[in-house]
Structures are given as structure tokens and as C-alpha cells.
Write an enzyme that holds these catalytic residues in place. Structure first.
Site, PDB file in Angstrom:
ATOM      1  N   HIS A  69       0.831  -1.210   0.000  1.00 55.35           N
ATOM      2  CA  HIS A  69       0.000   0.000   0.000  1.00 55.35           C
ATOM      3  C   HIS A  69       0.865   1.260   0.000  1.00 55.35           C
ATOM      4  O   HIS A  69       0.596   2.208  -0.762  1.00 55.35           O
ATOM      5  CB  HIS A  69      -0.917  -0.003   1.221  1.00 55.35           C
ATOM      6  CG  HIS A  69      -1.721   1.252   1.385  1.00 55.35           C
ATOM      7  ND1 HIS A  69      -2.968   1.431   0.815  1.00 55.35           N
ATOM      8  CD2 HIS A  69      -1.448   2.412   2.055  1.00 55.35           C
ATOM      9  CE1 HIS A  69      -3.428   2.627   1.125  1.00 55.35           C
ATOM     10  NE2 HIS A  69      -2.525   3.246   1.882  1.00 55.35           N
ATOM     11  N   GLU A  70       1.892   1.291   0.837  1.00 56.40           N
ATOM     12  CA  GLU A  70       2.749   2.480   0.899  1.00 56.40           C
ATOM     13  C   GLU A  70       3.521   2.673  -0.400  1.00 56.40           C
ATOM     14  O   GLU A  70       3.734   3.806  -0.839  1.00 56.40           O
ATOM     15  CB  GLU A  70       3.705   2.378   2.086  1.00 56.40           C
ATOM     16  CG  GLU A  70       3.020   2.327   3.447  1.00 56.40           C
ATOM     17  CD  GLU A  70       1.997   3.433   3.645  1.00 56.40           C
ATOM     18  OE1 GLU A  70       2.186   4.537   3.091  1.00 56.40           O
ATOM     19  OE2 GLU A  70       1.000   3.212   4.361  1.00 56.40           O
ATOM     20  N   HIS A  79       1.563   4.534  -2.907  1.00 54.86           N
ATOM     21  CA  HIS A  79       1.667   5.993  -2.834  1.00 54.86           C
ATOM     22  C   HIS A  79       2.906   6.496  -3.588  1.00 54.86           C
ATOM     23  O   HIS A  79       2.870   7.555  -4.221  1.00 54.86           O
ATOM     24  CB  HIS A  79       1.754   6.440  -1.374  1.00 54.86           C
ATOM     25  CG  HIS A  79       0.460   6.326  -0.625  1.00 54.86           C
ATOM     26  ND1 HIS A  79      -0.727   6.828  -1.119  1.00 54.86           N
ATOM     27  CD2 HIS A  79       0.160   5.771   0.589  1.00 54.86           C
ATOM     28  CE1 HIS A  79      -1.698   6.593  -0.249  1.00 54.86           C
ATOM     29  NE2 HIS A  79      -1.190   5.955   0.781  1.00 54.86           N
TER      30      HIS A  79
END
Length: 227
Positions: free
Chosen positions: A99-100, A103
Site C-alpha cells: 500500500h505504501e 503511494h
């Protein structure tokens, strides 16, 4: 001026729901933190693989203290993973790390919502801190101007939460797509676990937006009635 607006009951309900959602996130994260992912890869290894696969070899993956303190820093261009993610080969760690990195990929492609959030983060955070003070001062001092300024700042906070939703949803979408396409998620159980962790986290952002909307409507109503 009245201190309690017509949306106060709704705010209390959302507050209760937020506690429930946060508790659900904690339980879900704890459960899948105890389950090893099929490839036995740590969060750091998953993040490194995903970064390299997307041409982001220059972005380091750092360990940071705390629990659920994971984040991507667009200023320093770093992926920062918490202690329970960085060196842990769990399903939860795999999902959070991906998920990170999602980004970081958004940053590379200059996703409009991410760019807007980055530019507005500092002024909007200041506004969010000042808004409650201005509203209370406007109500107790009977100063309508201060109250309306608080309304504007609450509106800015609402905008920040609104921009955050597509940013977080898209990062989770990218994470799950990568894990599934590369086979890192492996078994149906691990796939479901990764999705559960990211869904639980996403609900906290939905609750944050709902709270910001209810607070804005409440303060707006109070200010309108004061006129």
C-alpha cells in the site's frame, strides 16, 4: 448563539462508529500479523520488490518506530515502514508495505489528488487546528465573523478528507493488483487477508470524512442560525 447544532446526534453516532472501525482495524491487523505470507517475505522485501518493478530503485525503504506508523514521504521520497511491518513476513506486513509503495507510484505518475493533497497539507492542517478554537470563540464571544471563519476552515478540513479518499483507495488498489499479479499473495487465504487489512484501513478514512462532513454541516447550521 447555540453551541449544539442539529447534527450533534449524528456526530456522536459517527464518533461511536469510528471507535468501532478503529477496533476492527486493530483486530484485523493483529490477526493477519500472526499469519505468514506464502512467500515468507518481510514488508521491507515486498516494498523493495514492488519499487524496483516500477522503476523506483532510488527510493529507500526505512524502518520507523511505532505501530501502524507506516507512510510514504513525498518530500524525502522514502517508504517508511513500522516495526511490525518492516522485518515481519506476515500477510498484514505484505499488504501494508505494498500500500505504501502504491503511494510512491502515485507520486511518480503525479496523481492529481496526491499532488493536491501534498500542496494543501500544511495550510489545511493549520486550518483544522484553528477551526475549533475560532468556532468556540465565535459562539462564546457572540462574534459571528469568527464563527464564519471557523466554518470556512472546517470546510477546508472537509476538502482535505475528501481528497484523501481517492488517494488511499487507489494505493490499496495498486497494492492488491501487484500482489495478485505477481503471485506474492499466493493462497486464497492470504489474498483475502491482505484485502481485509486494506479494507479495514480504508474504512478509517471513510469515517474521518463522515466526521468532517457532519462537523461542517453542524457548524454551518449554527452560523446560519446566528445570522
Amino acid at each position: 448563539m447555540e453551541f449544539l447544532g442539529p447534527y450533534t446526534p449524528l456526530i456522536l453516532l459517527i464518533l461511536i462508529a469510528s471507535f468501532v472501525i478503529q477496533g476492527s482495524l486493530t483486530r484485523t491487523y493483529r490477526r493477519w500479523s500472526g499469519v505468514r505470507n506464502p512467500r515468507n517475505l518481510t514488508g521491507e522485501q515486498v516494498a523493495r520488490m514492488m519499487l524496483d518493478a516500477n522503476g523506483l530503485n532510488h527510493i529507500p525503504v526505512n524502518a520507523v518506530p511505532g505501530s501502524l506508523s507506516d507512510h510514504y514521504d513525498p518530500m524525502r521520497k522514502t517508504v517508511n515502514l513500522s516495526e511490525g511491518v518492516y522485518g515481519v513476513p506476515s500477510v498484514a506486513a505484505m499488504a501494508v508495505a505494498a500500500h505504501e509503495v502504491g503511494h510512491a507510484i502515485q507520486d511518480r505518475v503525479r496523481m492529481p489528488a496526491l499532488v493536491a493533497r501534498g500542496r494543501l497539507a500544511v495550510p489545511l492542517s493549520l486550518g483544522m487546528n484553528l477551526a475549533p478554537l475560532l468556532v468556540m470563540a465565535g459562539i462564546f464571544l457572540q462574534l459571528t465573523g469568527l464563527l464564519w471563519l471557523g466554518v470556512v476552515l472546517f470546510g477546508a478540513a472537509l476538502l482535505f478528507h475528501l481528497i484523501t479518499l481517492p488517494v488511499e483507495f487507489d494505493a490499496s488498489r495498486r497494492a492488491l493488483a501487484y500482489l495478485n499479479q505477481t503471485g506474492l499473495s499466493g493462497s486464497p487465504e492470504a489474498k483475502g487477508g491482505a484485502r481485509s487489512v486494506l479494507t479495514a484501513a480504508a474504512l478509517t478514512y471513510v469515517a474521518g470524512f463522515a466526521m468532517a462532513l457532519a462537523q461542517f454541516l453542524n457548524i454551518f447550521s449554527i452560523a446560519r442560525n446566528s445570522d
